[in-house]
Design an enzyme around this catalytic site. Structure first.
Site, short mmCIF file in Angstrom:
data_model
loop_
_atom_site.label_atom_id
_atom_site.label_comp_id
_atom_site.label_asym_id
_atom_site.label_seq_id
_atom_site.Cartn_x
_atom_site.Cartn_y
_atom_site.Cartn_z
N GLU A 16 0.82 -1.22 0.00
CA GLU A 16 0.00 0.00 0.00
C GLU A 16 0.85 1.26 0.00
O GLU A 16 0.52 2.26 -0.66
CB GLU A 16 -0.92 0.02 1.23
CG GLU A 16 -2.06 -0.99 1.20
CD GLU A 16 -1.63 -2.37 1.72
OE1 GLU A 16 -0.42 -2.60 1.95
OE2 GLU A 16 -2.52 -3.22 1.92
N LYS A 18 3.85 1.75 -1.19
CA LYS A 18 4.44 1.96 -2.51
C LYS A 18 3.44 2.68 -3.42
O LYS A 18 3.75 3.70 -4.03
CB LYS A 18 4.83 0.61 -3.11
CG LYS A 18 5.24 0.66 -4.56
CD LYS A 18 5.25 -0.73 -5.17
CE LYS A 18 5.46 -0.67 -6.66
NZ LYS A 18 6.79 -0.21 -7.04
N LYS A 114 24.05 0.14 -0.51
CA LYS A 114 23.59 -1.12 0.04
C LYS A 114 23.65 -1.09 1.55
O LYS A 114 24.63 -0.62 2.13
CB LYS A 114 24.50 -2.23 -0.47
CG LYS A 114 23.74 -3.26 -1.19
CD LYS A 114 24.63 -4.23 -1.90
CE LYS A 114 24.06 -4.49 -3.27
NZ LYS A 114 22.62 -4.77 -3.26
N ILE A 433 21.69 -0.35 -20.38
CA ILE A 433 21.98 -1.47 -19.49
C ILE A 433 21.04 -2.64 -19.75
O ILE A 433 21.23 -3.74 -19.25
CB ILE A 433 21.93 -1.01 -18.02
CG1 ILE A 433 22.84 0.20 -17.81
CG2 ILE A 433 22.32 -2.11 -17.06
CD1 ILE A 433 24.29 -0.01 -18.21
N GLY A 434 19.99 -2.42 -20.53
CA GLY A 434 19.17 -3.57 -20.91
C GLY A 434 17.69 -3.32 -20.97
O GLY A 434 17.07 -3.45 -22.02
N SER A 435 17.09 -2.94 -19.84
CA SER A 435 15.63 -2.81 -19.86
C SER A 435 15.24 -1.42 -20.37
O SER A 435 15.94 -0.45 -20.16
CB SER A 435 15.06 -3.03 -18.48
OG SER A 435 15.61 -2.12 -17.57
N ASP A 601 24.61 -9.73 -16.13
CA ASP A 601 24.49 -8.78 -15.03
C ASP A 601 24.89 -9.41 -13.70
O ASP A 601 24.41 -10.49 -13.36
CB ASP A 601 23.04 -8.29 -14.91
CG ASP A 601 22.63 -7.41 -16.08
OD1 ASP A 601 23.50 -6.69 -16.59
OD2 ASP A 601 21.44 -7.43 -16.45
N GLU A 607 26.65 -8.37 -2.69
CA GLU A 607 25.66 -8.45 -1.63
C GLU A 607 26.01 -9.38 -0.47
O GLU A 607 25.76 -9.07 0.67
CB GLU A 607 24.33 -8.87 -2.23
CG GLU A 607 23.23 -8.70 -1.24
CD GLU A 607 21.94 -8.44 -1.96
OE1 GLU A 607 21.91 -7.52 -2.77
OE2 GLU A 607 21.01 -9.18 -1.72
N HIS A 697 17.59 6.41 -11.36
CA HIS A 697 16.62 6.22 -10.28
C HIS A 697 15.84 7.49 -9.98
O HIS A 697 15.15 7.59 -8.98
CB HIS A 697 17.30 5.68 -9.03
CG HIS A 697 17.83 4.30 -9.23
ND1 HIS A 697 19.03 4.06 -9.85
CD2 HIS A 697 17.31 3.09 -8.94
CE1 HIS A 697 19.22 2.76 -9.92
NE2 HIS A 697 18.20 2.14 -9.38
N1 GLN Z 1 19.76 -5.63 -17.35
C1 GLN Z 1 19.04 -5.18 -16.21
C2 GLN Z 1 18.14 -4.03 -16.58
O1 GLN Z 1 18.49 -3.25 -17.39
C3 GLN Z 1 19.96 -4.76 -15.09
C4 GLN Z 1 19.21 -4.35 -13.86
C5 GLN Z 1 20.07 -4.04 -12.65
O2 GLN Z 1 21.25 -3.90 -12.72
N2 GLN Z 1 19.49 -3.94 -11.49
O3 GLN Z 1 17.08 -3.86 -16.06
ZN ZN Z 2 21.98 -1.83 -12.44
#
Ligand code: GLN
Ligand code: ZN
Length: 758
Positions: A16, A18, A114, A433-435, A601, A607, A697
């Site tokens: 909720e 979010k 992190k 980066i991909g998406s 990736d 982590e 972000h």
């Molecule tokens: N390839 C992923 C993307 O572009 C990488 C995401 C990430 O590093 N958290 O969404």
């Molecule tokens: Zn990333």
């Protein structure tokens, strides 16, 4: 035996918070409406714990974005550029967390890092030489009173001053030590207000104590708490630690006179030994962290009871049973998992079920005839070997891995030449980066397919259309290395989990990653293997839409493991190698289908890096880095392997990252002012690099000048022939418009810099 919870999830049972926050950001709801959603979440959390029978229930563990940010704001560590915007308090707070772009100005967000060894991220407080630390808020008091109004007595959770000072970033000449005095007096003022409002217990969270401490850290800690404990305003003070043991400062902590000390007996490998060797102060309550706050497997009651029994021998009867850390790191409740058969769920405990575990164990510990209990017997059954976990073929394949499987040939410099020759890319190649943005219709398509509302053909046709559009968009923008956009993926780990054997999935098991962003880690149930190719068709299709190079897109084994809930019956190393072999098969299939740039990736590589340096290699990197190499060691010299990392400090593990032996690495850099570049130079980093030129972000569109400036700074440290140009991370959380605008600026900036070279 009494029970204690260190902190509770706060995003809401159905996320909720979010959704309300996102509506607030989009001006769809008012501040008052957002506040009321938050209030309901807090109430539900408190009542869940009260009804379960927990004795020490936390308050002020709620946050709109992040608890460290809350504390920085509470003590007025608000950089001038945010104050000058002239926004409301809550909007200023969100500006610090997310950046601000609007009629009142244009500022970037604070850095994000992190949180210890978890997948949670905190906002890094920024303290300037002229920052005036003082108490400037009432949140802890207000939430204490709010709980009281609902009939719930709480212990007030505060980020400890030591951890706050250690995690902050200092922009001027002053250091943590310079701010200790004003900070202690501000905390003192807060304690007095809390006492006046009827607080009894205050929990100071000091997880920083589980790290390697220097002498000056120990002095700082002692100075702070000697002073704070001098005048307790009749309060009881619990010093709470988690994520490890406090071997560097155990005796000092015991000597300070806390009313309670919270220790982690699960991740703290030396905690039990510290207590048995050094004893524990008689007048102090020991909050024993024995119910795992990070993993979702049922607690093994007989094991925990025997730990408690040992503990009583060395520490006496003054024991409170506690979670090992905040339950922030596990999902809310199994009640939303009706889709999972009982054979699975009976092995799991989420936050709500962990409350019952605390109660069960405390109850059995109190009964003298505890070992006969029905509950105990039922629990014991869960820990006999699960036959459906075992895949003999997988285990055999892992055993057969040899040293040469971890080595890619020819070596890097030779490959670099071959690849440059073949690719003929311009200097400073641009890529992402991909998406690409996961718009409502993209998500709707996936949901409809999952629910069986559309056929597989329809689902595929839609995604192909999206890929085609995405490729066309990237061509129009003028990017050099294209991607397919990742429209088929809900999440970079869950997607692969779904296509691997050995995983189980939840519906509602969301865990907060940062701010309003949540992840739903899949659960590794058994031995992992790949049945069929996973991404090949999508990448092949994307490639057929363009003459430009298309990068295949995979998630690496360490990240898949780190962002899953791992098994506890075999080592994480073993699970990681199983995953690595599966992804290796996928890499080779992509290559065989003509994809000659493949990104693997490893966003979460760091982590599970142990918090103590002495354990880094022996406990982790010595197998995690080879596991990554195992994935790509089988490809041809001309196939270019990329990797990507984000939101973690890399500076101190640069040699390990170079040893991953990728050809190119893109990483998050824009939020931390490119500090990492110096470390690359110092370590003679060989891998080509793409330090992110803007922060994805935040919805803010970076200007061409800004990107040119970032690139110029990078060029001072990095050889032109090794520098790539890309955003910080994937674009899936962004909107279409800002994405296009940002990438156009990125390409324009790269072109300007290319001209500068000539
Ligand atoms: N390839 C992923 C993307 O572009 C990488 C995401 C990430 O590093 N958290 O969404
Ligand atoms: Zn990333």
């Amino acid at each position: 035996m009494k029970t204690s919870v260190i902190g509770y999830p706060r995003i809401g049972k159905n996320r909720e918070l979010k959704f309300a926050s996102e509506k607030f950001f989009g001006r769809e709801i008012s501040e008052a409406e957002l506040l009321s959603v938050a209030k309901e979440i807090r109430r539900d959390n408190w009542l869940a714990q009260k009804n379960a029978g927990i004795d020490y229930i936390p308050s002020n563990d709620f946050s709109f974005y992040d608890g460290i940010l809350d504390t920085a704001v509470l003590f007025h560590a608000i950089p001038n550029r945010y104050q000058e915007l002239g926004l409301s308090d809550l909007e200023t707070y969100f500006a610090m967390a997310r950046g601000y772009q609007g009629e009142k100005g244009n500022v970037k967000a604070l850095a994000m890092k992190k949180w210890f060894n978890t997948n949670y991220h905190y906002i890094v407080p920024e303290i300037d030489d002229d920052t005036k630390i003082c108490l400037s808020g009432k949140k802890p008091v207000e939430e204490l009173l709010e709980a009281k109004n609902q009939g719930v007595k709480t212990k007030v959770v505060l980020t400890g001053p030591f951890t706050l000072l250690k995690l902050a970033r200092y922009t001027g000449k002053k250091t943590a030590e310079d701010f200790a005095l004003p900070l202690v007096s501000a905390y003192d003022e807060l304690l007095s207000e809390l006492a006046a409002s009827g607080a009894e217990w205050i929990q100071f969270d000091e997880p920083y104590l589980v790290r390697d401490l220097l002498k000056k850290d120990i002095l700082l800690f002692k100075a702070i708490y000697t002073s704070l404990l001098l005048e307790k305003h009749s309060l009881k003070i619990l010093l709470q630690t988690y994520f490890g043991d406090i071997r560097d400062i155990y005796e000092e902590v015991c000597a300070l006179g806390f009313d309670g000390i919270g220790l982690d007996f699960l991740e703290g490998r030396k905690t039990a030994e510290l207590v048995s060797k050094n004893g524990f102060p008689k007048e102090t309550l020991l909050f024993a962290g024995l119910v795992n706050g990070k993993n979702i497997w049922k607690n093994h009651y007989s094991k925990t009871l025997s730990s408690l029994c040992d503990l009583q021998k060395s520490a006496g009867e003054n024991i409170v049973l506690s979670t090992s850390c905040s339950l922030l790191h596990v999902p809310y409740s199994l009640s939303g998992e009706s889709g999972l058969p009982k054979e699975y769920t009976r092995h799991f405990a989420f936050a709500e079920e962990k409350l019952q575990e605390l109660i069960d164990i405390a109850h059995i510990a109190d009964e003298k005839a505890g070992s006969e209990s029905e509950i105990l017997k039922e629990n014991e059954v869960l820990f006999t070997k699960r036959a459906d976990c075992v895949d003999e073929a997988v285990q055999k394949r892992v055993k057969a891995i040899s040293e040469k499987d971890y080595i890619r040939l020819p070596e890097f410099s030779e490959r670099e030449k071959i690849q440059k020759e073949k690719q003929q890319l311009p200097l400073f190649p641009t890529t992402t980066i991909g998406s690409f943005p996961q718009t409502g219709e993209v998500r709707k398509n996936r949901t409809a397919f999952r629910k069986g509302e559309i056929s597989e053909e329809q689902y595929i046709a839609f995604n192909r259309e999206k890929i085609k559009e995405c490729i066309a968009l990237q061509e129009e923008i003028g990017l050099d290395v294209l991607v397919h956009g990742e429209f088929e993926r809900n999440d970079m780990v869950e997607y692969f989990g779904e296509h691997l054997c050995g995983y189980v999935f939840t519906r509602q098991a969301w865990v907060q990653s940062y701010g309003t962003r949540c992840v739903k880690p899949p659960i590794i149930w058994g031995d992992v293997s790949r049945k069929d190719p996973i991404t090949v068709e999508w990448s092949k299709y994307a490639k057929s839409c363009t003459d430009k190079p298309v990068k295949g897109m995979l998630t690496g084994p360490v990240t898949i493991l780190n962002w899953s809930f791992p098994r506890e019956d075999i080592s994480i190393k073993e699970s990681t190698l199983q995953i690595a072999l599966s992804i290796r098969d996928e890499v080779l299939d992509l290559e065989a289908n003509g994809i000659d740039i493949i990104q693997i990736d490893e966003a979460a590589l760091r982590e599970k890096l142990p918090l103590r340096k002495s354990d880094w290699y022996s406990e982790y990197l010595d197998w995690a880095i080879p596991a990554f190499r195992l994935v790509h060691s089988g490809v041809k010299a001309e196939t270019q392997i990329h990797t990507h990392m984000c939101y973690s400090e890399f500076t101190d593990i640069i040699p390990a990252i170079d040893a991953m032996d990728a050809d190119v690495i893109t990483f998050e850099a824009s939020r931390s002012d490119l500090l990492i570049l110096d470390a690359l130079v110092e370590n003679h980093f060989k891998t080509e690099v793409g330090p992110g030129v803007y922060d994805i972000h935040s919805p803010r569109v970076p200007s061409v000048d800004e990107i040119v400036a970032a690139l110029s700074k990078m060029r001072e440290k990095i050889d032109d022939r090794k520098l790539w140009v890309n955003p910080d991370c994937g674009l899936k959380t962004r909107g279409n418009e800002e994405t296009k605008a940002s990438l156009l600026n990125l390409v324009a900036a790269a072109k300007i810099v290319r001209v500068q070279v000539k």
